[in-house]
Enzyme design. Sequence first.
Site, mmCIF file in Angstrom:
data_model
loop_
_atom_site.group_PDB
_atom_site.id
_atom_site.type_symbol
_atom_site.label_atom_id
_atom_site.label_comp_id
_atom_site.label_asym_id
_atom_site.label_seq_id
_atom_site.Cartn_x
_atom_site.Cartn_y
_atom_site.Cartn_z
ATOM 1 N N ARG A 20 0.835 -1.205 0.000
ATOM 2 C CA ARG A 20 0.000 0.000 0.000
ATOM 3 C C ARG A 20 0.872 1.259 0.000
ATOM 4 N NH1 ARG A 20 -5.606 -1.032 -0.638
ATOM 5 N NH2 ARG A 20 -5.952 -3.127 0.152
ATOM 6 N N LYS A 70 15.390 -6.383 3.628
ATOM 7 C CA LYS A 70 15.738 -5.396 4.660
ATOM 8 C C LYS A 70 17.151 -5.592 5.221
ATOM 9 C CE LYS A 70 11.041 -4.296 6.087
ATOM 10 N NZ LYS A 70 10.048 -4.211 7.151
ATOM 11 N N ASP A 106 10.506 1.287 10.964
ATOM 12 C CA ASP A 106 9.437 0.376 11.406
ATOM 13 C C ASP A 106 9.116 0.561 12.893
ATOM 14 O OD1 ASP A 106 8.860 -0.884 9.003
ATOM 15 O OD2 ASP A 106 10.305 -2.499 9.302
ATOM 16 N N GLY A 131 8.251 -12.793 18.352
ATOM 17 C CA GLY A 131 8.970 -12.821 17.077
ATOM 18 C C GLY A 131 10.364 -12.249 17.234
ATOM 19 N N GLY A 134 12.838 -9.678 11.117
ATOM 20 C CA GLY A 134 13.134 -8.299 10.740
ATOM 21 C C GLY A 134 12.236 -7.286 11.427
ATOM 22 N N ALA A 135 10.944 -7.600 11.540
ATOM 23 C CA ALA A 135 10.008 -6.634 12.124
ATOM 24 C C ALA A 135 10.286 -6.432 13.613
ATOM 25 C CB ALA A 135 8.575 -7.111 11.908
ATOM 26 N N ALA A 159 17.083 -19.035 20.061
ATOM 27 C CA ALA A 159 18.427 -18.478 19.837
ATOM 28 C C ALA A 159 18.354 -17.113 19.142
ATOM 29 C CB ALA A 159 19.246 -19.457 18.999
HETATM 30 P P1 NAP Z 1 10.586 -12.546 9.235
HETATM 31 O O1 NAP Z 1 11.848 -11.761 9.272
HETATM 32 O O2 NAP Z 1 10.419 -13.621 8.226
HETATM 33 O O3 NAP Z 1 10.406 -13.191 10.710
HETATM 34 C C1 NAP Z 1 9.335 -14.043 10.989
HETATM 35 C C2 NAP Z 1 9.236 -14.274 12.490
HETATM 36 O O4 NAP Z 1 8.007 -14.927 12.758
HETATM 37 C C3 NAP Z 1 10.346 -15.153 13.061
HETATM 38 O O5 NAP Z 1 10.606 -14.706 14.369
HETATM 39 C C4 NAP Z 1 9.679 -16.534 13.065
HETATM 40 O O6 NAP Z 1 10.198 -17.414 14.047
HETATM 41 C C5 NAP Z 1 8.269 -16.158 13.444
HETATM 42 N N1 NAP Z 1 7.256 -17.129 12.992
HETATM 43 C C6 NAP Z 1 6.959 -17.462 11.718
HETATM 44 N N2 NAP Z 1 5.924 -18.325 11.699
HETATM 45 C C7 NAP Z 1 5.549 -18.519 12.985
HETATM 46 C C8 NAP Z 1 4.535 -19.297 13.594
HETATM 47 N N3 NAP Z 1 3.681 -20.024 12.879
HETATM 48 N N4 NAP Z 1 4.443 -19.259 14.943
HETATM 49 C C9 NAP Z 1 5.296 -18.505 15.670
HETATM 50 N N5 NAP Z 1 6.270 -17.740 15.154
HETATM 51 C C10 NAP Z 1 6.391 -17.754 13.805
HETATM 52 O O7 NAP Z 1 9.305 -11.593 9.034
HETATM 53 P P2 NAP Z 1 9.189 -10.064 9.491
HETATM 54 O O8 NAP Z 1 9.722 -9.165 8.426
HETATM 55 O O9 NAP Z 1 9.746 -9.950 10.866
HETATM 56 O O10 NAP Z 1 7.594 -9.843 9.491
HETATM 57 C C11 NAP Z 1 6.789 -10.338 10.546
HETATM 58 C C12 NAP Z 1 5.365 -9.801 10.406
HETATM 59 O O11 NAP Z 1 5.325 -8.387 10.602
HETATM 60 C C13 NAP Z 1 4.745 -10.045 9.030
HETATM 61 O O12 NAP Z 1 3.401 -10.434 9.222
HETATM 62 C C14 NAP Z 1 4.811 -8.689 8.358
HETATM 63 O O13 NAP Z 1 3.767 -8.507 7.406
HETATM 64 C C15 NAP Z 1 4.609 -7.765 9.550
HETATM 65 N N6 NAP Z 1 5.152 -6.390 9.349
HETATM 66 C C16 NAP Z 1 4.283 -5.343 9.394
HETATM 67 C C17 NAP Z 1 4.751 -4.042 9.251
HETATM 68 C C18 NAP Z 1 3.785 -2.887 9.305
HETATM 69 O O14 NAP Z 1 4.168 -1.777 8.932
HETATM 70 N N7 NAP Z 1 2.578 -3.087 9.799
HETATM 71 C C19 NAP Z 1 6.122 -3.802 9.047
HETATM 72 C C20 NAP Z 1 6.993 -4.907 9.009
HETATM 73 C C21 NAP Z 1 6.489 -6.197 9.162
HETATM 74 P P3 NAP Z 1 11.531 -18.294 13.782
HETATM 75 O O15 NAP Z 1 12.676 -17.374 14.070
HETATM 76 O O16 NAP Z 1 11.403 -19.415 14.730
HETATM 77 O O17 NAP Z 1 11.481 -18.711 12.327
#
Ligand code: NAP
Length: 284
Positions: A20, A70, A106, A131, A134-135, A159
């Site tokens: 968006r 990122k 962020d 979590g 990256g977020a 870890a």
């Molecule tokens: P990422 O770097 O891929 O990290 C994913 C994280 O989620 C890791 O800590 C992973 O754990 C955990 N995870 C994945 N599946 C899981 C499950 N089923 N149960 C529990 N933990 C789980 O992704 P990211 O960039 O951090 O994004 C995370 C979320 O934030 C996404 O939904 C994204 O759309 C959202 N986001 C929103 C904004 C906004 O502006 N609103 C900005 C950035 C991100 P492991 O380490 O164990 O794999």
Amino acid sequence: MNDTPIDAYCVMGNPVEHSRSPWIHARFAELTGQRLRYNRQLVALDGFAQAVHALRARGGRGCNVTIPFKFEAVALSTQVSERAALAQAANTLSFDADGIHADNTDGLGLVADIQNNLAVRLRARDVLLLGAGGAAAGALGPLLQAGPRQVLVANRTQAKADALVRRHAALARSQDCALQACGLDTMGHSFDIVINASASSLEGAAVPLQADVLRPGALAYDMMYGPAAAGFLTWARSHGARACDGLGMLVEQAAESFFIWRGVRPPSATVLAELRRVIDTTPP
Ligand code: NAP
């Protein structure tokens, strides 16, 4: 007629068609009278550095960066802000004659949404951050700077939460905040604010939390937005929490990027209200 070339920006990601950001930045530009163009650019998984250098060579002024670039965005930049360095991830690149500047908005976006839009104070509160991707990495520094009493980072792979906490230990000490890491089984007690920064909603997975992490009246915040956030929001409401999605974070992180690029603060609350109306009336 204005003959100066229009300043060009974009969001780079893969996938990126759902973004968006072009809509948000177009509204910011209209409402602040800034002359700019903002597109979305799908980038091949092995083509991020090339795409950034090409945008800069074409006279582009900067870009937002989304999944999965990122981390790479920090590595290719010539200057990295303190918050992007702590996060080891950047969502905002700016170009000038000196090179490529990386920043991460962020976490500022999250904190602005919680404190300004939702009017929930972070100071002296107990926060659970779910979590460690990256977020969560982008969020932790600005969260600590808001002065909570405690932040527990819980992640499926403990870890990664440990590493994130180690990197932020000095900042937490300076804020007198108890910062700890754990896995998903050992959260121990309840919190005032629970933030889902995991990809559980994105993946359509079950909420990876026990309801007893929610203190009565807690804020349960999912960084996800749109239909994919519905499961978490329903879970939170059914356990007595105030539930919020991440649309406000999206608009507020964009507002910080806009400020970095243009030196002007856009009316983010107006644009958030407009975007919510657009999303609510657009089928998924
Ligand atoms: P990422 O770097 O891929 O990290 C994913 C994280 O989620 C890791 O800590 C992973 O754990 C955990 N995870 C994945 N599946 C899981 C499950 N089923 N149960 C529990 N933990 C789980 O992704 P990211 O960039 O951090 O994004 C995370 C979320 O934030 C996404 O939904 C994204 O759309 C959202 N986001 C929103 C904004 C906004 O502006 N609103 C900005 C950035 C991100 P492991 O380490 O164990 O794999």
